[in-house]
Design a protein around this motif. Sequence first.
Motif, PDB file in Angstrom:
ATOM      1  N   LEU A  43      19.573   0.018   6.450  1.00  0.00           N
ATOM      2  CA  LEU A  43      20.366   0.719   5.448  1.00  0.00           C
ATOM      3  C   LEU A  43      21.432  -0.203   4.866  1.00  0.00           C
ATOM      4  CD1 LEU A  43      20.958   4.211   7.130  1.00  0.00           C
ATOM      5  CD2 LEU A  43      19.103   3.500   5.604  1.00  0.00           C
ATOM      6  N   ASP A  44      21.850   0.132   3.666  1.00  0.00           N
ATOM      7  CA  ASP A  44      22.920  -0.616   3.013  1.00  0.00           C
ATOM      8  C   ASP A  44      24.264  -0.019   3.418  1.00  0.00           C
ATOM      9  OD1 ASP A  44      24.304  -2.341   1.369  1.00  0.00           O
ATOM     10  OD2 ASP A  44      23.995  -1.134  -0.445  1.00  0.00           O
ATOM     11  N   ASP A  45      24.554  -0.102   4.736  1.00  0.00           N
ATOM     12  CA  ASP A  45      25.843   0.360   5.250  1.00  0.00           C
ATOM     13  C   ASP A  45      26.506  -0.816   5.959  1.00  0.00           C
ATOM     14  OD1 ASP A  45      24.483   0.112   7.659  1.00  0.00           O
ATOM     15  OD2 ASP A  45      24.304   2.260   8.009  1.00  0.00           O
ATOM     16  N   LYS A  46      27.536  -0.557   6.751  1.00  0.00           N
ATOM     17  CA  LYS A  46      28.268  -1.679   7.345  1.00  0.00           C
ATOM     18  C   LYS A  46      27.411  -2.490   8.305  1.00  0.00           C
ATOM     19  CE  LYS A  46      30.457   1.417  10.738  1.00  0.00           C
ATOM     20  NZ  LYS A  46      31.755   1.972  11.205  1.00  0.00           N
ATOM     21  N   VAL A  47      26.452  -1.862   8.966  1.00  0.00           N
ATOM     22  CA  VAL A  47      25.563  -2.609   9.859  1.00  0.00           C
ATOM     23  C   VAL A  47      24.533  -3.386   9.056  1.00  0.00           C
ATOM     24  CG1 VAL A  47      23.777  -2.396  11.620  1.00  0.00           C
ATOM     25  CG2 VAL A  47      25.900  -1.109  11.842  1.00  0.00           C
ATOM     26  N   GLN A  52      22.627  -8.496   6.670  1.00  0.00           N
ATOM     27  CA  GLN A  52      22.418  -9.268   5.446  1.00  0.00           C
ATOM     28  C   GLN A  52      23.304 -10.506   5.415  1.00  0.00           C
ATOM     29  OE1 GLN A  52      24.246  -7.970   1.819  1.00  0.00           O
ATOM     30  NE2 GLN A  52      22.346  -8.233   0.638  1.00  0.00           N
ATOM     31  N   ALA A  53      24.569 -10.351   5.777  1.00  0.00           N
ATOM     32  CA  ALA A  53      25.493 -11.496   5.765  1.00  0.00           C
ATOM     33  C   ALA A  53      25.060 -12.562   6.762  1.00  0.00           C
ATOM     34  CB  ALA A  53      26.913 -11.012   6.078  1.00  0.00           C
ATOM     35  N   ALA A  54      24.638 -12.153   7.950  1.00  0.00           N
ATOM     36  CA  ALA A  54      24.189 -13.121   8.955  1.00  0.00           C
ATOM     37  C   ALA A  54      22.951 -13.862   8.487  1.00  0.00           C
ATOM     38  CB  ALA A  54      23.912 -12.400  10.275  1.00  0.00           C
ATOM     39  N   ILE A  55      22.024 -13.123   7.889  1.00  0.00           N
ATOM     40  CA  ILE A  55      20.785 -13.739   7.400  1.00  0.00           C
ATOM     41  C   ILE A  55      21.075 -14.685   6.238  1.00  0.00           C
ATOM     42  CG2 ILE A  55      18.673 -13.215   6.116  1.00  0.00           C
ATOM     43  CD1 ILE A  55      18.296 -10.793   7.887  1.00  0.00           C
ATOM     44  N   LEU A  56      21.929 -14.269   5.322  1.00  0.00           N
ATOM     45  CA  LEU A  56      22.266 -15.128   4.176  1.00  0.00           C
ATOM     46  C   LEU A  56      22.900 -16.433   4.633  1.00  0.00           C
ATOM     47  CD1 LEU A  56      23.683 -12.518   1.621  1.00  0.00           C
ATOM     48  CD2 LEU A  56      21.550 -13.816   1.438  1.00  0.00           C
ATOM     49  N   ASP A  76      15.472   3.303   0.772  1.00  0.00           N
ATOM     50  CA  ASP A  76      16.711   3.433   0.010  1.00  0.00           C
ATOM     51  C   ASP A  76      17.434   2.104  -0.215  1.00  0.00           C
ATOM     52  OD1 ASP A  76      16.678   6.127  -0.578  1.00  0.00           O
ATOM     53  OD2 ASP A  76      17.680   6.706   1.291  1.00  0.00           O
ATOM     54  N   LEU A  77      16.873   1.012   0.230  1.00  0.00           N
ATOM     55  CA  LEU A  77      17.538  -0.274   0.031  1.00  0.00           C
ATOM     56  C   LEU A  77      17.694  -0.565  -1.470  1.00  0.00           C
ATOM     57  CD1 LEU A  77      16.071  -2.819   2.606  1.00  0.00           C
ATOM     58  CD2 LEU A  77      18.396  -1.916   2.502  1.00  0.00           C
ATOM     59  N   PRO A  78      18.916  -0.849  -1.941  1.00  0.00           N
ATOM     60  CA  PRO A  78      19.105  -1.155  -3.357  1.00  0.00           C
ATOM     61  C   PRO A  78      18.433  -2.472  -3.742  1.00  0.00           C
ATOM     62  CG  PRO A  78      21.197  -0.671  -2.273  1.00  0.00           C
ATOM     63  CD  PRO A  78      20.177  -0.844  -1.194  1.00  0.00           C
ATOM     64  N   GLN A  79      18.055  -2.576  -4.999  1.00  0.00           N
ATOM     65  CA  GLN A  79      17.447  -3.812  -5.460  1.00  0.00           C
ATOM     66  C   GLN A  79      18.404  -4.992  -5.301  1.00  0.00           C
ATOM     67  OE1 GLN A  79      16.955  -4.358  -9.584  1.00  0.00           O
ATOM     68  NE2 GLN A  79      15.475  -6.026  -9.382  1.00  0.00           N
ATOM     69  N   GLU A  80      19.698  -4.735  -5.492  1.00  0.00           N
ATOM     70  CA  GLU A  80      20.673  -5.823  -5.392  1.00  0.00           C
ATOM     71  C   GLU A  80      20.720  -6.393  -3.973  1.00  0.00           C
ATOM     72  OE1 GLU A  80      21.185  -2.846  -6.641  1.00  0.00           O
ATOM     73  OE2 GLU A  80      21.310  -3.321  -8.783  1.00  0.00           O
ATOM     74  N   GLY A 127      14.693   0.107  20.515  1.00  0.00           N
ATOM     75  CA  GLY A 127      14.550   1.235  19.611  1.00  0.00           C
ATOM     76  C   GLY A 127      15.663   1.337  18.598  1.00  0.00           C
ATOM     77  N   ILE A 128      16.547   0.341  18.523  1.00  0.00           N
ATOM     78  CA  ILE A 128      17.732   0.412  17.672  1.00  0.00           C
ATOM     79  C   ILE A 128      17.434  -0.139  16.289  1.00  0.00           C
ATOM     80  CG2 ILE A 128      20.133  -0.314  17.416  1.00  0.00           C
ATOM     81  CD1 ILE A 128      20.349  -0.465  20.436  1.00  0.00           C
ATOM     82  N   ASN A 129      17.640   0.689  15.267  1.00  0.00           N
ATOM     83  CA  ASN A 129      17.500   0.268  13.879  1.00  0.00           C
ATOM     84  C   ASN A 129      18.793  -0.381  13.388  1.00  0.00           C
ATOM     85  OD1 ASN A 129      14.796   1.419  13.024  1.00  0.00           O
ATOM     86  ND2 ASN A 129      15.782   3.300  13.746  1.00  0.00           N
ATOM     87  N   PHE A 130      18.716  -0.984  12.205  1.00  0.00           N
ATOM     88  CA  PHE A 130      19.902  -1.608  11.626  1.00  0.00           C
ATOM     89  C   PHE A 130      20.590  -0.617  10.698  1.00  0.00           C
ATOM     90  CE2 PHE A 130      17.617  -5.317  13.102  1.00  0.00           C
ATOM     91  CZ  PHE A 130      18.639  -6.057  13.674  1.00  0.00           C
ATOM     92  N   SER A 131      21.371   0.271  11.313  1.00  0.00           N
ATOM     93  CA  SER A 131      22.146   1.259  10.567  1.00  0.00           C
ATOM     94  C   SER A 131      23.331   1.681  11.415  1.00  0.00           C
ATOM     95  CB  SER A 131      21.286   2.478  10.217  1.00  0.00           C
ATOM     96  OG  SER A 131      20.937   3.197  11.369  1.00  0.00           O
TER      97      SER A 131
END
Length: 405
Positions: A43-47, A52-56, A76-80, A127-131
């Motif tokens: 999800l595009d939330d704080k997690v 994303q920041a770590a990967i970038l 629901d991931l934004p295109q940006e 079982g933990i998602n990134f959200s």
Amino acid sequence: MSQPWISGNKFTLLENGESFFPRVFEAIATARHEVLVETFILLDDKVGQGLQAAILTAARRGVQVDLTVDGFGSHDLPQEFIAALVAAGVRVHMYGPVPRLLRHISYFRRLHRKLLVVDGTRAFVGGINFSAEHLVHDGPGAKQDYAVEVEGPVVAEIHRFMHAAIETGEHAPRRCRCPRQEAAPRGEADAVFMWRDNGEHRNDIERQYRLALRLARRRVVIANAYFFPGYSFLRDLRQAARRGVEVSLILQGNPDMPIVQTAAAMLYEHLLHGGVQIFEYCARPLHSKVALVDDEWATVGSSNLDPLSLAFNLEANLLIRDRAFNRVLDERLQRLMARHCRQIDVRDLNESKAWRKVRSFFLFHLLRRYPYWAGRLPAHAPRLALLQPQARSDAADGLDETACP
């Protein structure tokens, strides 16, 4: 199961996002060559933004990053969000992109695995998602869940598996052209990496659960969020209890979806009369997929014990044979039962005996046959799509899709 037990591994149990996310982000920060990530929900939330920041950061210093998400769970991931990753050189893959009009009915045959490998030497399975919903401090709706950090030779098996999925673009990878990497021994634990697909490994995870139940001699503890297994699995639970094994189930008492608790509760009378103990976790929604048997055997992964995980979705679990890890997991689960669960008594079931018998007759025959019926449904085989957000397409919510090589 054809995979042999692999020795020389070290496992660290991670409980909830507060333990899991910092370890994952630290591992990505130390990556030198490669990061592979698979997740059902991003999800595009704080997690998600933290991932994303770590990967970038890793990609910009030359690390090759492959990120795979499910087209239903992460729609629901934004295109940006995607565009920023692609611009940094990250290869973003989507499993079975779902058109907007079908998103509410495309539940079957999803990529439900949660895997991460760094440099072929360190892995995470669970079982933990990134959200943010996996952070306890995020509120009463936060999920209770587990993952495991892995070091040692079994990481090579997970690494090859993830590469094969990317290379072939298939849901059931068989071969991998990637070079064989062997991680040095890091501990004394034995392990097997196993998965469920809709090809040659349809029943591997369930079969190993049932084998462990049949071999149990002292205790069984299963903490599983979505519990509605087949007739044979229920029989193995009851038979273990009847021969003197202490069998305890930790199930949802504060469910994220009410139908989950309703379905599991339909099994209570049958299990309780068979000697199985049932505990409902009431503090928050339970999302765990862990179990232990006696003093050595344990499993951590993404597979629930319900029709979706056992007959449709793509799952991955680790089997672990290690007394120290078993003891740590047992301490966590015992604490959960003592502090946050209520034990179900057969006297709590307010149903007539006649109705229970009628319902049980139809329910058991349904459970007994659902794997066969599920196998008769259209067995479409979704493939990975390599996302290219520069060219918009209506097929996947504005993301251009090209098949992975």
